[in-house]
Design an enzyme around this catalytic site. Structure first.
Site, short mmCIF file in Angstrom:
data_model
loop_
_atom_site.label_atom_id
_atom_site.label_comp_id
_atom_site.label_asym_id
_atom_site.label_seq_id
_atom_site.Cartn_x
_atom_site.Cartn_y
_atom_site.Cartn_z
N ARG A 1 0.87 -1.19 0.00
CA ARG A 1 0.00 0.00 0.00
C ARG A 1 0.90 1.22 0.00
NH1 ARG A 1 -5.42 1.63 3.27
NH2 ARG A 1 -6.17 0.06 1.80
N HIS B 1 -7.24 0.50 -6.54
CA HIS B 1 -7.47 -0.29 -5.32
C HIS B 1 -8.18 -1.60 -5.72
CE1 HIS B 1 -7.86 -1.32 -1.26
NE2 HIS B 1 -8.74 -0.43 -0.82
N GLN C 1 -10.14 -4.04 -3.21
CA GLN C 1 -11.43 -3.52 -2.77
C GLN C 1 -12.54 -3.96 -3.73
OE1 GLN C 1 -12.30 -1.38 -0.02
NE2 GLN C 1 -14.29 -2.07 -0.71
N ASP D 1 -17.14 7.19 -2.16
CA ASP D 1 -15.89 7.12 -1.39
C ASP D 1 -15.60 8.55 -0.91
OD1 ASP D 1 -13.42 6.38 -0.30
OD2 ASP D 1 -12.38 6.31 -2.24
N CYS E 1 -16.46 2.00 0.32
CA CYS E 1 -15.29 1.17 0.67
C CYS E 1 -14.88 1.35 2.12
CB CYS E 1 -14.14 1.47 -0.27
SG CYS E 1 -13.65 3.20 -0.24
N ARG F 1 -13.99 -8.31 2.04
CA ARG F 1 -12.56 -8.08 1.78
C ARG F 1 -11.77 -9.33 2.15
NH1 ARG F 1 -10.56 -2.97 1.66
NH2 ARG F 1 -8.77 -4.07 0.79
N1 NVA Z 1 -9.83 6.72 -1.84
C1 NVA Z 1 -9.51 6.37 -0.48
C2 NVA Z 1 -9.77 4.92 -0.24
C3 NVA Z 1 -9.47 4.44 1.15
C4 NVA Z 1 -9.72 2.97 1.30
C5 NVA Z 1 -8.05 6.69 -0.20
O1 NVA Z 1 -7.21 6.44 -1.08
O2 NVA Z 1 -7.75 7.24 0.86
N1 CP Z 2 -11.38 0.16 2.28
C1 CP Z 2 -10.11 0.06 2.73
O1 CP Z 2 -9.17 -0.23 2.00
O2 CP Z 2 -9.98 0.32 4.06
P1 CP Z 2 -8.62 0.51 4.86
O3 CP Z 2 -8.00 1.80 4.37
O4 CP Z 2 -9.04 0.58 6.30
O5 CP Z 2 -7.71 -0.65 4.56
#
Ligand code: NVA
Ligand code: CP
Length: 308
Positions: A104, A131, A134, A225, A265, A293
């Site tokens: 990540r 992502h 997800q 989101d 998400c 998930r």
């Molecule tokens: N678009 C959000 C998703 C978090 C799971 C982010 O990247 O912060």
């Molecule tokens: N939806 C998701 O990826 O959540 P986290 O950022 O908590 O992993």
């Protein structure tokens, strides 16, 4: 056949999957969730995370434990990654210890570079660009609600971000119509739109619009989101008035199919991109979505590790 083709493979983008591989993964996820299949392994997953995570970290960890494997939390702050060790070097070293890695980070290029220097499967656990993990869970949730995916309409309302990108690709792969409503300056990247259009079959809709009401009309799934993603915190306040017309509230949901489900998400900012009434309301499937998930990623791990 489609599952064996995933053995040893990376998942850096939703578009790395073929239609058949996506279908096989969703079927495997359902079999794992129901307990019909219980694959086991003695492998190690590394989580190389440079951003916060609740769901992805815990669902990957529990999935791996349930497969009989181990997990190492290689958070950037406790490894040399946080002190600037080049990704090329980190990748070649971790490749010697781990069996699979989930990353990540910010730049998509970083997961691509890591993957090009490592032989083990590399999974994108969220970048600024995509992502995909997800979306595996999202599609599993939609399929549970409606029994199938092809021909359904998913409408994403909000920021044309990483989640929107992977959703567009995933819906196109699944034969779903996909509509994305965003403010004019926050549209999904044209490369993703073009990729989605290339994947979508001729009779499948791909709509990018600034009109959330038009996009929501008759939709089977309404998805949103956050308006400011991780790394964009400094823009959070200035984005609120721009995104206000894109809030998922009762009025917007009332335009959708009466049986429509609402997905997010998570984490959510209640009363910003989604109202409390909607996320806690009868259309919401966000907790099933979060649970999935774990099942979807267990399927992915089993497939890339070749233990199924
Ligand atoms: N678009 C959000 C998703 C978090 C799971 C982010 O990247 O912060
Ligand atoms: N939806 C998701 O990826 O959540 P986290 O950022 O908590 O992993």
């Amino acid at each position: 056949m489609s599952l064996t083709s995933l053995k040893g493979r990376d998942l850096l983008s939703m578009a790395d999957l073929s239609r058949e591989e996506l279908r096989s993964l969703l079927e495997l996820a359902a079999d794992l969730k129901s307990g019909r299949l219980t694959p086991r392994c003695e492998k190690t997953l590394g989580l190389v995370f440079s951003k916060a995570s609740t769901r992805t970290r815990v669902s990957f960890s529990v999935a791996m434990f349930q497969l009989g494997g181990q997990v190492l939390d290689l958070n950037a702050s406790v490894t040399q990654v946080g002190r600037g060790e080049p990704v090329q070097d980190t990748a070649r070293v971790l490749d010697r210890y781990l069996d699979v890695v989930a990353i990540r980070t910010f730049e998509q290029q970083e997961v691509e570079t890591f993957a090009s220097y490592a032989q083990i499967p590399v999974i994108n656990a969220l970048t600024d660009w995509e992502h995909p993990c997800q979306i595996l869970a999202d599609l599993q949730t939609v399929e549970e609600a409606f029994g199938s995916l092809a021909g359904l309409t998913l409408t994403y309302v909000g920021d044309g971000n990483n989640v929107a990108h992977s959703l567009m690709l995933g819906c196109a792969l699944a034969g779903m119509h996909v509509r994305v409503a965003t403010p004019v300056d926050y549209q999904p990247h044209p490369k993703i739109v073009a990729q989605t259009e290339a994947i979508a079959q001729q009779n499948t809709e791909v709509l990018v619009t600034q009109d959330p009401q038009l996009a929501a009309k008759g939709a089977h799934v309404i998805y949103t989101d956050v308006w400011a993603s991780m790394g964009q915190e400094s823009e959070a306040n200035s984005r609120i008035p721009i995104f206000q017309p894109y809030q998922v509230n009762d009025e917007l949901v009332s335009l959708a199919d009466p049986q429509a489900i609402v997905l997010h998400c998570l984490p959510a900012h209640r009363e910003e991109e989604i109202t409390n009434a909607v996320i806690e309301g009868p259309h919401s499937r966000v907790w099933d979505q979060a649970e999935n998930r774990m099942h979807a990623q267990k399927a992915l791990l089993a497939a890339v590790l070749g233990i199924i």
